[in-house]
Design a protein around this motif. Structure first.
Motif, PDB file in Angstrom:
ATOM      1  N   GLY A 136     -16.734  15.029  -2.405  1.00 24.92           N
ATOM      2  CA  GLY A 136     -15.868  14.295  -1.523  1.00 24.92           C
ATOM      3  C   GLY A 136     -14.518  14.197  -2.220  1.00 24.92           C
ATOM      4  N   LEU A 137     -13.800  13.328  -1.776  1.00 26.45           N
ATOM      5  CA  LEU A 137     -12.706  13.172  -2.184  1.00 26.45           C
ATOM      6  C   LEU A 137     -12.435  12.237  -3.234  1.00 26.45           C
ATOM      7  CD1 LEU A 137     -10.480  12.775   1.210  1.00 26.45           C
ATOM      8  CD2 LEU A 137     -10.513  14.720  -0.355  1.00 26.45           C
ATOM      9  N   ASN A 138     -11.383  12.346  -4.360  1.00 23.59           N
ATOM     10  CA  ASN A 138     -11.500  11.556  -5.521  1.00 23.59           C
ATOM     11  C   ASN A 138     -10.280  10.791  -5.154  1.00 23.59           C
ATOM     12  OD1 ASN A 138     -11.314  10.002  -7.819  1.00 23.59           O
ATOM     13  ND2 ASN A 138     -11.501  12.026  -9.122  1.00 23.59           N
ATOM     14  N   PHE A 139     -10.350   9.344  -4.674  1.00 22.94           N
ATOM     15  CA  PHE A 139      -9.145   8.788  -4.162  1.00 22.94           C
ATOM     16  C   PHE A 139      -8.362   7.882  -5.460  1.00 22.94           C
ATOM     17  CE2 PHE A 139     -11.519   8.919  -0.233  1.00 22.94           C
ATOM     18  CZ  PHE A 139     -10.609   9.279   0.693  1.00 22.94           C
ATOM     19  N   ALA A 140      -8.833   8.351  -6.686  1.00 19.63           N
ATOM     20  CA  ALA A 140      -8.369   7.971  -7.956  1.00 19.63           C
ATOM     21  C   ALA A 140      -7.315   8.843  -8.267  1.00 19.63           C
ATOM     22  CB  ALA A 140      -9.234   7.412  -8.934  1.00 19.63           C
ATOM     23  N   HIS A 141      -7.303  10.062  -8.016  1.00 21.40           N
ATOM     24  CA  HIS A 141      -6.647  11.006  -8.849  1.00 21.40           C
ATOM     25  C   HIS A 141      -5.079  10.795  -8.603  1.00 21.40           C
ATOM     26  CE1 HIS A 141      -5.924  14.637 -10.821  1.00 21.40           C
ATOM     27  NE2 HIS A 141      -7.121  15.143 -11.070  1.00 21.40           N
ATOM     28  N   TRP A 142      -4.006  11.065  -9.759  1.00 22.68           N
ATOM     29  CA  TRP A 142      -2.798  10.863  -9.611  1.00 22.68           C
ATOM     30  C   TRP A 142      -2.136  11.968  -8.984  1.00 22.68           C
ATOM     31  CZ3 TRP A 142       0.872  13.157 -12.306  1.00 22.68           C
ATOM     32  CH2 TRP A 142       0.637  14.041 -13.380  1.00 22.68           C
ATOM     33  N   ILE A 143      -2.804  13.256  -9.331  1.00 23.06           N
ATOM     34  CA  ILE A 143      -2.112  14.529  -8.904  1.00 23.06           C
ATOM     35  C   ILE A 143      -2.591  14.810  -7.382  1.00 23.06           C
ATOM     36  CG2 ILE A 143      -1.871  16.865  -9.198  1.00 23.06           C
ATOM     37  CD1 ILE A 143      -2.387  16.348 -12.229  1.00 23.06           C
ATOM     38  N   THR A 144      -3.783  14.784  -7.071  1.00 25.97           N
ATOM     39  CA  THR A 144      -4.208  15.301  -5.902  1.00 25.97           C
ATOM     40  C   THR A 144      -5.374  14.606  -5.388  1.00 25.97           C
ATOM     41  OG1 THR A 144      -4.941  17.405  -4.723  1.00 25.97           O
ATOM     42  CG2 THR A 144      -5.660  17.040  -6.890  1.00 25.97           C
ATOM     43  N   THR A 145      -5.160  14.305  -4.051  1.00 27.38           N
ATOM     44  CA  THR A 145      -6.163  13.431  -3.372  1.00 27.38           C
ATOM     45  C   THR A 145      -6.498  13.860  -1.815  1.00 27.38           C
ATOM     46  OG1 THR A 145      -5.987  11.504  -4.649  1.00 27.38           O
ATOM     47  CG2 THR A 145      -7.111  11.199  -2.595  1.00 27.38           C
ATOM     48  N   ASP A 159       0.864  -1.298   0.097  1.00 24.64           N
ATOM     49  CA  ASP A 159      -0.017  -0.001  -0.039  1.00 24.64           C
ATOM     50  C   ASP A 159       0.995   1.243   0.111  1.00 24.64           C
ATOM     51  OD1 ASP A 159      -2.259   1.593   0.286  1.00 24.64           O
ATOM     52  OD2 ASP A 159      -2.513   1.552   2.145  1.00 24.64           O
ATOM     53  N   ASN A 160       1.269   1.667  -1.208  1.00 24.42           N
ATOM     54  CA  ASN A 160       2.430   2.646  -1.303  1.00 24.42           C
ATOM     55  C   ASN A 160       1.651   3.862  -2.313  1.00 24.42           C
ATOM     56  OD1 ASN A 160       2.606   1.528  -3.620  1.00 24.42           O
ATOM     57  ND2 ASN A 160       4.657   1.242  -3.645  1.00 24.42           N
ATOM     58  N   HIS A 161       0.571   4.222  -2.068  1.00 28.05           N
ATOM     59  CA  HIS A 161      -0.230   4.986  -3.402  1.00 28.05           C
ATOM     60  C   HIS A 161       0.146   6.480  -3.303  1.00 28.05           C
ATOM     61  CE1 HIS A 161      -2.897   4.333   0.232  1.00 28.05           C
ATOM     62  NE2 HIS A 161      -3.242   5.668  -0.212  1.00 28.05           N
ATOM     63  N   ASP A 162       0.571   7.028  -1.891  1.00 24.92           N
ATOM     64  CA  ASP A 162       0.648   8.288  -1.693  1.00 24.92           C
ATOM     65  C   ASP A 162       1.780   8.634  -2.295  1.00 24.92           C
ATOM     66  OD1 ASP A 162      -1.723   8.858  -0.445  1.00 24.92           O
ATOM     67  OD2 ASP A 162      -0.789   8.928   1.633  1.00 24.92           O
ATOM     68  N   THR A 163       1.455   9.941  -3.195  1.00 28.53           N
ATOM     69  CA  THR A 163       2.813  10.325  -3.906  1.00 28.53           C
ATOM     70  C   THR A 163       2.717  12.011  -3.762  1.00 28.53           C
ATOM     71  OG1 THR A 163       2.537   8.584  -5.439  1.00 28.53           O
ATOM     72  CG2 THR A 163       3.878  10.524  -6.036  1.00 28.53           C
ATOM     73  N   LEU A 164       3.939  12.738  -3.484  1.00 26.46           N
ATOM     74  CA  LEU A 164       4.011  13.982  -3.127  1.00 26.46           C
ATOM     75  C   LEU A 164       3.830  14.897  -4.311  1.00 26.46           C
ATOM     76  CD1 LEU A 164       7.059  13.793  -0.710  1.00 26.46           C
ATOM     77  CD2 LEU A 164       4.593  14.269   0.103  1.00 26.46           C
ATOM     78  N   THR A 165       3.015  15.977  -4.259  1.00 24.95           N
ATOM     79  CA  THR A 165       2.881  16.762  -5.316  1.00 24.95           C
ATOM     80  C   THR A 165       2.774  18.284  -4.887  1.00 24.95           C
ATOM     81  OG1 THR A 165       0.434  16.637  -5.772  1.00 24.95           O
ATOM     82  CG2 THR A 165       1.588  15.059  -6.898  1.00 24.95           C
ATOM     83  N   GLY A 166       2.139  18.283  -3.942  1.00 23.61           N
ATOM     84  CA  GLY A 166       1.677  19.966  -3.484  1.00 23.61           C
ATOM     85  C   GLY A 166       0.898  20.564  -4.199  1.00 23.61           C
ATOM     86  N   SER A 167       0.236  19.731  -5.097  1.00 20.99           N
ATOM     87  CA  SER A 167      -0.524  20.409  -6.359  1.00 20.99           C
ATOM     88  C   SER A 167      -2.165  20.187  -6.268  1.00 20.99           C
ATOM     89  CB  SER A 167      -0.167  19.865  -7.802  1.00 20.99           C
ATOM     90  OG  SER A 167       1.305  20.215  -7.698  1.00 20.99           O
ATOM     91  N   ASN A 168      -2.960  21.042  -6.941  1.00 18.18           N
ATOM     92  CA  ASN A 168      -4.299  20.895  -7.292  1.00 18.18           C
ATOM     93  C   ASN A 168      -4.544  20.058  -8.366  1.00 18.18           C
ATOM     94  OD1 ASN A 168      -4.078  22.520  -9.235  1.00 18.18           O
ATOM     95  ND2 ASN A 168      -5.004  24.444  -8.156  1.00 18.18           N
ATOM     96  N   PRO A 169      -5.815  19.720  -8.677  1.00 13.75           N
ATOM     97  CA  PRO A 169      -6.166  19.016  -9.977  1.00 13.75           C
ATOM     98  C   PRO A 169      -5.725  19.392 -11.360  1.00 13.75           C
ATOM     99  CG  PRO A 169      -8.168  19.021  -8.582  1.00 13.75           C
ATOM    100  CD  PRO A 169      -7.088  20.001  -7.983  1.00 13.75           C
ATOM    101  N   GLN A 170      -5.271  20.735 -11.380  1.00 17.81           N
ATOM    102  CA  GLN A 170      -4.688  21.563 -12.367  1.00 17.81           C
ATOM    103  C   GLN A 170      -3.163  21.594 -12.710  1.00 17.81           C
ATOM    104  OE1 GLN A 170      -7.236  22.969 -10.808  1.00 17.81           O
ATOM    105  NE2 GLN A 170      -8.480  21.877 -12.141  1.00 17.81           N
ATOM    106  N   GLY A 171      -2.611  20.917 -11.522  1.00 22.23           N
ATOM    107  CA  GLY A 171      -0.978  20.590 -11.532  1.00 22.23           C
ATOM    108  C   GLY A 171      -0.552  21.781 -10.836  1.00 22.23           C
TER     109      GLY A 171
END
Length: 228
Positions: free
Chosen positions: A178-187, A125-137
């Motif tokens: 709610g939260l979109n737990f599938a989003h690769w940029i921001t969750t 379970d290693n899904h969390d990836t740092l971005t500091g970003s919103n859905p627009q990157g």
């Protein structure tokens, strides 16, 4: 990330990697990307690498948006599979034109699914990836970047870094969105900036957790080369 950092807990939110001065966190993160690329494929480290990270201030003191750092595409993974042709394809819950084999499990530097980096071992379970970003990157906010990727004590004054999911942790949604737990940029936000790794599916961070990996991860980052 663990190997390059020299710690089983990884870098945490401090990605300076020997860099100093304004913009050190972003420059260090780019160096981390190049170092890991070289380890995976000798010669690849000579490309110009950019970490998909936003910051409140870069070298010139101005806001930095991750989406503006990575070139115009196309981008491919380590095995030559398409991730996206252009930014418009990237800026979706999952990259819309990505190869079907990687769309829902963005691979690591060796082209191996991040969800199961060791094929001989069970999934992790290693899904969390740092971005500091919103859905627009773009920059999520002043508290979403571990002081522009220079902080790692875990104190809440450093903020709680925004993460995306390298593989969908779920669909989220529900009443009101709610939260979109599938989003690769921001969750959501990781619980803190301290170094830490959690690879066990525990349903979220443990009470009192203050690490970048507390919710399921190791403080990973996305890396893009400016040329294929």
């Amino acid at each position: 990330m663990r190997e390059v950092s020299g710690s089983q807990d990884g870098f945490g939110g401090d990605l300076r990697f020997g860099e100093t001065g304004p913009g050190a966190g972003l420059r260090g993160a780019d160096k981390i990307c190049a170092t890991i690329a070289e380890k995976s494929l000798p010669g690849a480290g000579s490309k110009t690498w950019r970490a998909f990270l936003s910051a409140t201030a870069g070298e010139d003191g101005k806001q930095v948006n991750a989406i503006d750092r990575i070139g115009e595409g196309p981008w491919y993974d380590r095995l030559g599979r398409l991730v996206a042709n252009e930014k418009a394809e990237l800026l979706n819950t999952r990259p819309s034109k990505a190869d079907a084999a990687i769309m829902n499990d963005l691979p690591n530097e060796d082209g191996v699914p991040n969800h199961q980096p060791d094929p001989a071992q069970p999934e992790v379970d290693n899904h969390d990836t740092l971005t500091g970003s919103n859905p627009q990157g773009q920059l999520q906010g002043a508290n979403a970047t571990c002081k522009d990727w220079t902080a790692k004590t875990g104190d809440r004054s450093e903020g709680t870094p925004q993460v995306g999911h390298s593989w969908p942790r779920g669909t989220g949604g529900g009443p009101g969105g709610g939260l979109n737990f599938a989003h690769w940029i921001t969750t959501h936000n990781a619980p803190g900036c301290a170094p830490g790794v959690n690879l066990v599916d525990s349903g979220g961070p443990a009470p009192g957790s203050n690490t970048v990996g507390g919710g399921g991860g190791y403080g990973g980052i996305y890396c893009f080369a400016l040329t294929p």
